[in-house]
Motif scaffolding. Structure first.
Motif, PDB file in Angstrom:
ATOM      1  N   MET A   1       0.844  -1.197   0.000  1.00  0.00           N
ATOM      2  CA  MET A   1       0.000   0.000   0.000  1.00  0.00           C
ATOM      3  C   MET A   1       0.883   1.252   0.000  1.00  0.00           C
ATOM      4  N   LYS A   2       0.491   2.222  -0.797  1.00  0.00           N
ATOM      5  CA  LYS A   2       1.231   3.482  -0.873  1.00  0.00           C
ATOM      6  C   LYS A   2       0.875   4.386   0.311  1.00  0.00           C
ATOM      7  N   LEU A   3       1.770   5.304   0.587  1.00  0.00           N
ATOM      8  CA  LEU A   3       1.525   6.274   1.649  1.00  0.00           C
ATOM      9  C   LEU A   3       0.504   7.323   1.214  1.00  0.00           C
ATOM     10  N   LEU A   4       0.650   7.792  -0.015  1.00  0.00           N
ATOM     11  CA  LEU A   4      -0.181   8.889  -0.510  1.00  0.00           C
ATOM     12  C   LEU A   4      -0.530   8.664  -1.973  1.00  0.00           C
ATOM     13  N   SER A   5      -1.806   8.814  -2.293  1.00  0.00           N
ATOM     14  CA  SER A   5      -2.260   8.817  -3.685  1.00  0.00           C
ATOM     15  C   SER A   5      -2.526  10.259  -4.096  1.00  0.00           C
ATOM     16  N   ILE A   6      -1.914  10.673  -5.195  1.00  0.00           N
ATOM     17  CA  ILE A   6      -2.155  12.013  -5.741  1.00  0.00           C
ATOM     18  C   ILE A   6      -2.810  11.863  -7.102  1.00  0.00           C
ATOM     19  N   VAL A   7      -4.013  12.368  -7.217  1.00  0.00           N
ATOM     20  CA  VAL A   7      -4.757  12.292  -8.473  1.00  0.00           C
ATOM     21  C   VAL A   7      -4.574  13.595  -9.235  1.00  0.00           C
ATOM     22  N   VAL A   8      -4.222  13.481 -10.497  1.00  0.00           N
ATOM     23  CA  VAL A   8      -4.037  14.648 -11.358  1.00  0.00           C
ATOM     24  C   VAL A   8      -5.048  14.564 -12.500  1.00  0.00           C
ATOM     25  N   PRO A   9      -6.211  15.205 -12.367  1.00  0.00           N
ATOM     26  CA  PRO A   9      -7.182  15.216 -13.472  1.00  0.00           C
ATOM     27  C   PRO A   9      -6.628  16.029 -14.638  1.00  0.00           C
ATOM     28  N   CYS A  10      -6.693  15.460 -15.828  1.00  0.00           N
ATOM     29  CA  CYS A  10      -6.122  16.124 -17.005  1.00  0.00           C
ATOM     30  C   CYS A  10      -7.139  16.162 -18.136  1.00  0.00           C
ATOM     31  N   TYR A  11      -7.411  17.343 -18.621  1.00  0.00           N
ATOM     32  CA  TYR A  11      -8.199  17.495 -19.844  1.00  0.00           C
ATOM     33  C   TYR A  11      -7.490  18.510 -20.731  1.00  0.00           C
ATOM     34  N   ASN A  12      -6.969  18.033 -21.848  1.00  0.00           N
ATOM     35  CA  ASN A  12      -6.218  18.886 -22.774  1.00  0.00           C
ATOM     36  C   ASN A  12      -5.155  19.697 -22.019  1.00  0.00           C
ATOM     37  N   SER A  13      -4.327  18.963 -21.293  1.00  0.00           N
ATOM     38  CA  SER A  13      -3.349  19.565 -20.390  1.00  0.00           C
ATOM     39  C   SER A  13      -1.922  19.482 -20.915  1.00  0.00           C
ATOM     40  N   GLN A  14      -1.751  19.274 -22.208  1.00  0.00           N
ATOM     41  CA  GLN A  14      -0.419  19.004 -22.753  1.00  0.00           C
ATOM     42  C   GLN A  14       0.591  20.110 -22.469  1.00  0.00           C
ATOM     43  N   ASP A  15       0.136  21.346 -22.320  1.00  0.00           N
ATOM     44  CA  ASP A  15       1.062  22.474 -22.203  1.00  0.00           C
ATOM     45  C   ASP A  15       1.638  22.659 -20.802  1.00  0.00           C
ATOM     46  N   TYR A  16       1.023  22.038 -19.794  1.00  0.00           N
ATOM     47  CA  TYR A  16       1.490  22.312 -18.436  1.00  0.00           C
ATOM     48  C   TYR A  16       1.523  21.097 -17.525  1.00  0.00           C
ATOM     49  N   MET A  17       0.991  19.963 -17.931  1.00  0.00           N
ATOM     50  CA  MET A  17       0.881  18.823 -17.017  1.00  0.00           C
ATOM     51  C   MET A  17       2.240  18.276 -16.566  1.00  0.00           C
ATOM     52  N   GLU A  18       3.250  18.359 -17.430  1.00  0.00           N
ATOM     53  CA  GLU A  18       4.550  17.806 -17.057  1.00  0.00           C
ATOM     54  C   GLU A  18       5.193  18.613 -15.917  1.00  0.00           C
ATOM     55  N   HIS A  19       4.972  19.916 -15.908  1.00  0.00           N
ATOM     56  CA  HIS A  19       5.478  20.729 -14.805  1.00  0.00           C
ATOM     57  C   HIS A  19       4.850  20.275 -13.491  1.00  0.00           C
ATOM     58  N   CYS A  20       3.556  19.994 -13.528  1.00  0.00           N
ATOM     59  CA  CYS A  20       2.859  19.495 -12.351  1.00  0.00           C
ATOM     60  C   CYS A  20       3.438  18.153 -11.900  1.00  0.00           C
ATOM     61  N   ILE A  21       3.568  17.207 -12.829  1.00  0.00           N
ATOM     62  CA  ILE A  21       4.054  15.868 -12.493  1.00  0.00           C
ATOM     63  C   ILE A  21       5.494  15.925 -11.984  1.00  0.00           C
ATOM     64  N   ASP A  22       6.307  16.771 -12.606  1.00  0.00           N
ATOM     65  CA  ASP A  22       7.701  16.908 -12.162  1.00  0.00           C
ATOM     66  C   ASP A  22       7.778  17.327 -10.690  1.00  0.00           C
ATOM     67  N   SER A  23       6.832  18.162 -10.258  1.00  0.00           N
ATOM     68  CA  SER A  23       6.854  18.606  -8.866  1.00  0.00           C
ATOM     69  C   SER A  23       6.412  17.507  -7.905  1.00  0.00           C
ATOM     70  N   LEU A  24       5.731  16.481  -8.431  1.00  0.00           N
ATOM     71  CA  LEU A  24       5.225  15.396  -7.588  1.00  0.00           C
ATOM     72  C   LEU A  24       6.179  14.209  -7.509  1.00  0.00           C
ATOM     73  N   LEU A  25       7.019  14.049  -8.504  1.00  0.00           N
ATOM     74  CA  LEU A  25       7.907  12.883  -8.562  1.00  0.00           C
ATOM     75  C   LEU A  25       8.865  12.754  -7.385  1.00  0.00           C
ATOM     76  N   PRO A  26       9.346  13.844  -6.775  1.00  0.00           N
ATOM     77  CA  PRO A  26      10.250  13.689  -5.631  1.00  0.00           C
ATOM     78  C   PRO A  26       9.642  12.930  -4.449  1.00  0.00           C
ATOM     79  N   GLY A  27       8.344  12.666  -4.484  1.00  0.00           N
ATOM     80  CA  GLY A  27       7.727  11.865  -3.443  1.00  0.00           C
ATOM     81  C   GLY A  27       8.205  10.430  -3.435  1.00  0.00           C
ATOM     82  N   GLY A  28       8.818  10.005  -4.542  1.00  0.00           N
ATOM     83  CA  GLY A  28       9.391   8.667  -4.612  1.00  0.00           C
ATOM     84  C   GLY A  28       8.337   7.572  -4.664  1.00  0.00           C
TER      85      GLY A  28
END
Length: 341
Positions: A1-28
């Motif tokens: 079981m994971k410690l934290l689930s982070i949901v990222v709803p995306c609708y036509n988010s190609q221009d900015y979603m990677e910046h969001c995901i990059d900020s979440l990845l350090p959670g490991g």
């Protein structure tokens, strides 16, 4: 079981979603990132699949037909395996230092077997073009860095309320309250915060500026012209919040809990009311009248308190064209001070 689930709803988010995901990845590996592609027609799906392939132990791409923000959150909750649950919109991001503090606390909470129902932190209005970033914090009202209950907090004022950006819920609390947000409806983030509140008994507040809330884009749902164009959806959420409050009475463990939920509802009703007043159409002004009448018929005590004993309720129901002008003036002053929309 994971410690934290982070949901990222995306609708036509190609221009900015990677910046969001990059900020979440350090959670490991303790954090699962659920990218919910909500029927996008641009490159969102391909980006989600690429990121999931690059980080298979951290990211899952989920594709569905368009169901709106609420439908994407519902899907995320269905798939979530984390002990705690957070929603981060695809054009927003999180602060790295605050993220570490949040995860450090969650690890300790699990180790000590003392899981809060609700974890709160601050959010920052990242308004495009603004040099000053408004921080919404709760240190004047909530104990800091300790477990507490509703009995230990002060009622929040009209200018300070809990948004989706502030909250991390224990996942089981969301499931216990039967969380299912309306599909194809904007502004359901208010329901996401509001509906589980009667099931929250243990709270923890960390005074860090965790969530960075981007505002100022012309196509955003909180843009004033967009809000007016979707006013029917705002009112749908208002009605559901009223129903939620009235059905929740048996779950209240303290008077402060009820007062804070009432304050939140009063704020959301006032926002919807001022948008109807700013629109000025007979149809929208009629919706406003019907909403307040619905509350009156549902619970006259709460109605009288909102309508005659709160600044917001009085300001949003001033009679005549002069009254509406005064209402707009009061809203514009508040907007300038706090920098929202």
């Amino acid at each position: 079981m994971k410690l934290l689930s982070i949901v990222v709803p995306c609708y036509n988010s190609q221009d900015y979603m990677e910046h969001c995901i990059d900020s979440l990845l350090p959670g490991g590996k303790e954090v699962e990132i659920l990218i919910v592609n909500d029927g996008s027609t641009d490159r969102t799906a391909a980006i989600a699949d690429r990121l999931a392939a690059a980080y298979p132990d951290r990211i899952r791409a989920i594709h569905q037909e368009n169901a709106g923000h609420g439908g994407a959150v519902n899907t995320g909750l269905t798939y979530a395996t984390g002990l705690f649950f957070k929603v981060v919109d695809s054009d927003d991001w999180v602060d790295a230092d605050a993220y570490r503090s949040i995860l450090d606390f969650l690890r300790t909470a699990v180790k000590e077997r003392q899981l809060p129902d609700l974890l709160l932190s601050n959010y920052v209005y990242e308004k495009q073009g603004a040099s000053h970033k408004k921080i919404m914090h709760y240190r004047k009202y909530f104990p800091t860095d300790t477990y507490f209950s509703w009995d230990d907090v002060k009622p929040l004022p009209p200018t300070t309320y809990i948004l989706m950006h502030s909250v991390i819920y224990r996942t089981e609390v969301l499931r216990l309250c039967g969380m299912k947000l309306p599909e194809h409806t904007f502004y359901v983030d208010n329901l996401f915060v509001f509906q589980p509140m009667p099931y929250v008994h243990t709270i923890y507040y960390i005074d860090v500026d965790f969530y960075r809330y981007l505002i100022g884009r012309e196509d955003q749902s909180v843009n004033e012209s967009v809000m007016i164009s979707r006013l029917n959806q705002q009112y749908q959420v208002n009605y559901q919040m009223i129903d939620t409050l009235l059905k929740s009475g048996i779950h209240f463990k303290s008077d402060t809990q009820c007062k804070n939920m009432c304050s939140y509802l009063n704020i959301i009703m006032s926002v919807s009311s001022i948008m109807a007043i700013k629109s000025g159409t007979e149809e929208h002004l009629g919706w406003k009248k019907e909403l307040w009448h619905y509350l009156k018929e549902a619970n006259r005590s709460i109605y009288r308190k909102f309508r005659y004993r709160t600044i917001l309720g009085i300001a949003m129901n001033l009679p005549g064209s002069l009254g509406r002008k005064l209402s707009i003036f009061a809203y514009n002053v508040t907007q300038k001070i706090y920098g929202f929309n």
